[in-house]
Scaffold this motif. Structure first.
Motif, PDB file in Angstrom:
ATOM      1  N   ARG A  59      58.425  86.050  43.329  1.00  0.00           N
ATOM      2  CA  ARG A  59      58.225  86.733  44.473  1.00  0.00           C
ATOM      3  C   ARG A  59      59.323  86.491  45.546  1.00  0.00           C
ATOM      4  O   ARG A  59      60.009  87.482  45.910  1.00  0.00           O
ATOM      5  N   LEU A  60      59.493  85.113  45.838  1.00  0.00           N
ATOM      6  CA  LEU A  60      60.415  84.764  46.751  1.00  0.00           C
ATOM      7  C   LEU A  60      61.835  85.020  46.017  1.00  0.00           C
ATOM      8  O   LEU A  60      62.546  85.293  46.973  1.00  0.00           O
ATOM      9  N   GLU A  63      63.003  88.298  46.746  1.00  0.00           N
ATOM     10  CA  GLU A  63      63.556  88.407  48.162  1.00  0.00           C
ATOM     11  C   GLU A  63      64.797  87.940  48.489  1.00  0.00           C
ATOM     12  O   GLU A  63      65.545  88.434  49.275  1.00  0.00           O
ATOM     13  N   LYS A  66      67.493  90.378  47.502  1.00  0.00           N
ATOM     14  CA  LYS A  66      67.668  91.238  48.520  1.00  0.00           C
ATOM     15  C   LYS A  66      68.343  90.738  49.708  1.00  0.00           C
ATOM     16  O   LYS A  66      69.088  91.337  50.366  1.00  0.00           O
ATOM     17  N   LEU A  67      68.013  89.462  49.990  1.00  0.00           N
ATOM     18  CA  LEU A  67      68.745  88.674  51.176  1.00  0.00           C
ATOM     19  C   LEU A  67      70.416  88.948  50.551  1.00  0.00           C
ATOM     20  O   LEU A  67      71.177  88.882  51.473  1.00  0.00           O
ATOM     21  N   HIS A 261      60.612  80.293  51.745  1.00  0.00           N
ATOM     22  CA  HIS A 261      59.637  81.457  52.581  1.00  0.00           C
ATOM     23  C   HIS A 261      60.147  81.184  54.223  1.00  0.00           C
ATOM     24  O   HIS A 261      60.624  82.207  54.660  1.00  0.00           O
ATOM     25  N   LEU A 264      63.977  82.480  54.417  1.00  0.00           N
ATOM     26  CA  LEU A 264      64.149  84.116  54.396  1.00  0.00           C
ATOM     27  C   LEU A 264      63.705  84.690  55.791  1.00  0.00           C
ATOM     28  O   LEU A 264      64.107  85.699  56.297  1.00  0.00           O
ATOM     29  N   GLU A 270      67.492  93.243  55.182  1.00  0.00           N
ATOM     30  CA  GLU A 270      66.738  94.441  54.851  1.00  0.00           C
ATOM     31  C   GLU A 270      67.225  94.800  53.683  1.00  0.00           C
ATOM     32  O   GLU A 270      68.227  94.480  53.022  1.00  0.00           O
ATOM     33  N   GLU A 271      66.279  95.548  52.813  1.00  0.00           N
ATOM     34  CA  GLU A 271      66.625  96.006  51.462  1.00  0.00           C
ATOM     35  C   GLU A 271      67.748  96.903  51.342  1.00  0.00           C
ATOM     36  O   GLU A 271      67.747  97.840  52.108  1.00  0.00           O
TER      37      GLU A 271
END
Length: 303
Positions: A59-60, A63, A66-67, A261, A264, A270-271
């Motif tokens: 999951r991370l 993210e 996305k970052l 975590h 991030l 933002e996506e």
């Protein structure tokens, strides 16, 4: 801890490393978490903890992708420093951060000891060339803070150079901030007993013995000197523009998840919406004939 307990712990450490590498490979091949852990008892605490670790890690990492897209779109410039004692887990978290990212966007700088020419340069000079351009993330696996740690403890710098470092580094990092670079600094903290265990595990693991250098072994002997140097470093270089963040790293898996975590949370990403990708039809020509590959240049199929 008795000798038997120590040996059992070392064995678990070695087995855990091998299991995780295999599990990551199987997951990348399309196996899901439930399928992967079928061989363990349903009530196994280790099974539940492992499933939680992998599900959170993926999951991370999603993210982080996305970052990455946000960094490219906005032209952000990001530098992340990873410092800590030998075997503290810096390389492990760097590997998990970069695992699914584009190496053209997110790259690692792990500089060797300075050569004769570099030793005559401005101290920060060899690090500057690795700083990011717009749309890039650079992870430093050790950094200019070598002067406050290993160089100080091992006597590779004199008192004047040491004090000049502390005068210069806050201004250097403020200059980076003013230039638009976001600087994030992590110290991975492990206990005396945990480092001792990890060193023993490396000694008994043929795949990790290369990680133990004579410098690592000497650093183990000078544990208290490193502790004092670390405390001075954190106190004198913790500035508003680039504060230190300490990761409790005795538990490697928790340390990785906590660090990613937190990382991030440090950026307002933002996506990014990407256009839908459509695979074009391959062009075909009636007169095209593929030439056979000469047999003498084909790699033998040993497997």
């Amino acid at each position: 801890m008795t000798n038997d307990q120590l040996l059992q712990r070392i064995h678990r450490e070695l087995q855990d490393h091998g299991d995780e590498e295999l599990e990551l490979e199987l997951l990348e091949d399309g196996h899901d978490l439930d399928e992967l852990f079928q061989g363990r008892p349903d009530d196994s605490e280790a099974k539940r903890a492992r499933k939680h670790y992998f599900s959170e890690l993926f999951r991370l990492q999603g993210e982080l992708v996305k970052l990455q897209s946000w960094v490219v779109k906005t032209g952000a410039k990001v530098v992340i420093l990873f410092e800590g004692r030998d075997a503290a887990g810096k390389g492990g978290v760097i590997k998990r951060i970069t695992q699914r990212l584009n190496p053209r966007v997110c790259r690692v700088a792990a500089l060797p000891a300075p050569n004769d020419r570099e030793q005559t340069q401005w101290y920060f000079q060899r690090y500057v060339s690795h700083l990011p351009a717009a749309g890039e993330i650079v992870l430093f696996d050790r950094s200019w803070y070598n002067r406050a740690g290993v160089e100080r403890v091992m006597g590779f710098c004199n008192d004047e150079q040491y004090e000049e470092f502390f005068r210069s580094v806050p201004e250097f990092e403020r200059m980076l901030a003013r230039s638009g670079i976001q600087l994030i600094k992590y110290w991975f903290s492990i206990s005396d007993s945990e480092q001792h265990l990890r060193f023993l595990a490396r000694i008994h693991d043929p795949l990790k013995q290369w990680k133990l250098s004579p410098m690592d072994l000497e650093s183990r002997r000078r544990w208290e000197a490193y502790t004092k140097a670390k405390e001075i470093m954190l106190e004198r270089t913790h500035i508003k523009e680039a504060p230190w963040w300490v990761v409790q790293a005795d538990d490697k898996k928790k340390a990785r998840l906590n660090c990613i975590h937190h990382l991030l949370s440090q950026m307002p990403y933002e996506e990014v919406q990407h256009p839908q990708v459509e695979l074009p039809q391959r062009m075909r020509h009636d007169d095209y004939v593929r030439n056979p590959t000469p047999s003498d240049i084909i790699v033998p199929q040993a497997y």
